[in-house]
Scaffold this motif. Structure first.
Motif, PDB file in Angstrom:
ATOM      1  N   ALA A 169      44.575  48.748  50.164  1.00  8.27           N
ATOM      2  CA  ALA A 169      44.086  47.575  49.439  1.00  8.27           C
ATOM      3  C   ALA A 169      44.535  48.064  48.057  1.00  8.27           C
ATOM      4  O   ALA A 169      45.008  46.947  47.418  1.00  8.27           O
ATOM      5  N   ALA A 170      44.790  49.175  47.650  1.00  9.52           N
ATOM      6  CA  ALA A 170      45.282  49.423  46.110  1.00  9.52           C
ATOM      7  C   ALA A 170      46.604  49.360  46.169  1.00  9.52           C
ATOM      8  O   ALA A 170      47.315  49.050  45.043  1.00  9.52           O
ATOM      9  N   ARG A 171      47.370  49.861  47.190  1.00 16.14           N
ATOM     10  CA  ARG A 171      48.897  50.003  47.050  1.00 16.14           C
ATOM     11  C   ARG A 171      49.535  48.655  47.446  1.00 16.14           C
ATOM     12  O   ARG A 171      50.891  48.384  47.179  1.00 16.14           O
ATOM     13  N   CYS A 172      48.925  47.647  48.240  1.00 20.61           N
ATOM     14  CA  CYS A 172      49.295  46.762  48.856  1.00 20.61           C
ATOM     15  C   CYS A 172      48.568  45.159  48.235  1.00 20.61           C
ATOM     16  O   CYS A 172      48.311  44.400  49.093  1.00 20.61           O
ATOM     17  N   PRO A 173      48.272  45.113  47.008  1.00 20.77           N
ATOM     18  CA  PRO A 173      47.479  44.041  46.755  1.00 20.77           C
ATOM     19  C   PRO A 173      48.065  42.683  46.896  1.00 20.77           C
ATOM     20  O   PRO A 173      47.277  41.678  47.344  1.00 20.77           O
ATOM     21  N   SER A 174      49.187  42.339  46.567  1.00 16.02           N
ATOM     22  CA  SER A 174      50.053  41.277  46.915  1.00 16.02           C
ATOM     23  C   SER A 174      50.509  40.811  48.234  1.00 16.02           C
ATOM     24  O   SER A 174      50.827  39.834  48.607  1.00 16.02           O
TER      25      SER A 174
END
Length: 354
Positions: A169-174
């Motif tokens: 969730a933090a590294r792939c937000p987009s």
């Protein structure tokens, strides 16, 4: 010259001494029977030592959030598949442990070349100093390891799975709206071509995996999956997805984590996240797909391997041995050919799995 004695004849009846030989044979059989019974009796009396359960910390603290707030990332790739702006359909995170280099290397040499896969592990201890030089060098060489500062053992698998969700969730937000996270283990052989098909065919589903129905928790302290009643009182789990490999819709990750922060943690990550949190708390749908199998083929046929998106409990050698067939069929599939289609559709059943 010394004469050879045919010992077998001692037990074979002749014209003379038949009674003696039968008596000797009876004594031998009686001794074997007595030894067998004694061994069985001894095995029942001598109970093996209780396994190390490492559950004491859950008796003190069962707040998932408090655990995650105190766990930091020690090593992670500087660039991941989510670093660019291209569409990310699938992300695979593999649970591993510090000493399982052979298993990680088998994945790198096989299916890990065809999907974005990263290994998630902790430490042999709890301090930064417990990060081994071997793991540090391995992470630097391959740039596919995410190492957290917590003690890596089986009873902490729920924490590790939560860290995987949090990291994604933090590294792939987009990318969360189109991304599916595949959580799996390092003894799982993945068919990348079929796994992508499973992802596409289950687009928009909340969680997808091999659904187990009406399972009872293990209350035996000598069982690997032991759950004490003080951790979870109900004996029956109506449904959950096998933790050997399941997909989570990216847009659901933060929702699942937030709900988990309100629910006391238990040591079985699949029961906790897929049933207690996702199904019971959030009423999300658990979609069954038998192609994400918690079993492995007992008959090594190419078409059986091709009919599965993932298969569990393979050694590194079994993985390396099965991979050439999958890769060969995968390359034909990319060219528009699917040699095993009739077998998969009409013949393939779970009778081929063990």
């Amino acid at each position: 010259m010394k004469r050879k004695v045919p010992y077998l004849k001692l037990f074979l009846p002749r014209r003379r001494g038949i009674a003696v030989r039968l008596a000797v044979l009876s004594l031998v059989l009686a001794a074997i029977t007595a030894a067998w019974c004694l061994a069985d009796l001894t095995s029942q009396v001598l109970v093996p030592p209780q396994p190390i359960l490492a559950l004491d910390h859950y008796a003190i603290n069962r707040s998932l959030k408090s655990y995650l707030d105190n766990i930091s990332v020690l090593i992670e790739p500087s660039i991941t598949v989510c670093s660019d702006s291209e569409r990310v359909e699938l992300l695979v995170l593999v649970t591993s442990s510090p000493k399982r280099f052979v298993q990680r290397q088998a994945i790198r040499d096989t299916w890990g070349k065809h999907v974005p896969a990263y290994f998630v592990l902790g430490l042999d201890g709890v301090a930064v100093e417990d990060l081994t030089a071997d793991n540090y060098l391995e992470a630097k060489e391959y740039s596919d390891m995410i190492i957290f500062q917590f003690q890596d053992h089986y009873q902490n698998l729920t924490l590790k799975t939560a860290l995987m969700m949090q990291w994604t969730a933090a590294r792939c937000p987009s990318h969360l709206d189109e991304l599916m996270l595949f959580k799996t283990d390092d003894d799982v052989l993945v068919n990348p071509w079929l796994l992508r098909r499973v992802v596409r065919q289950n687009s928009g589903k909340d969680l997808v995996g091999y659904r187990k129905m009406n399972s009872y928790l293990h209350r035996d302290a000598y069982n690997k999956w032991f759950v004490p009643r003080w951790l979870h009182r109900p004996d029956l789990v109506p449904q959950y997805l096998s933790g050997t490999g399941y997909l989570i819709r990216g847009s659901r990750l933060e929702e699942i984590l937030q709900a988990a922060f309100e629910i006391p943690i238990i040591n079985l990550e699949d029961v906790y996240f897929t049933y207690i949190v996702s199904k019971f708390k959030l009423n999300l749908t658990l979609t069954h797909d038998r192609r994400l199998s918690p079993y492995k083929p007992w008959l090594p046929l190419d078409c059986i391997y091709w009919g599965l998106g993932s298969m569990h409990s393979l050694t590194s050698n079994e993985m390396l041995g099965a991979w050439p067939s999958i890769e060969r069929l995968g390359k034909k599939y990319e060219q528009g050919f699917e040699n095993c289609r009739y077998f998969v559709v009409n013949i393939w059943t779970e009778l081929f799995l063990c």
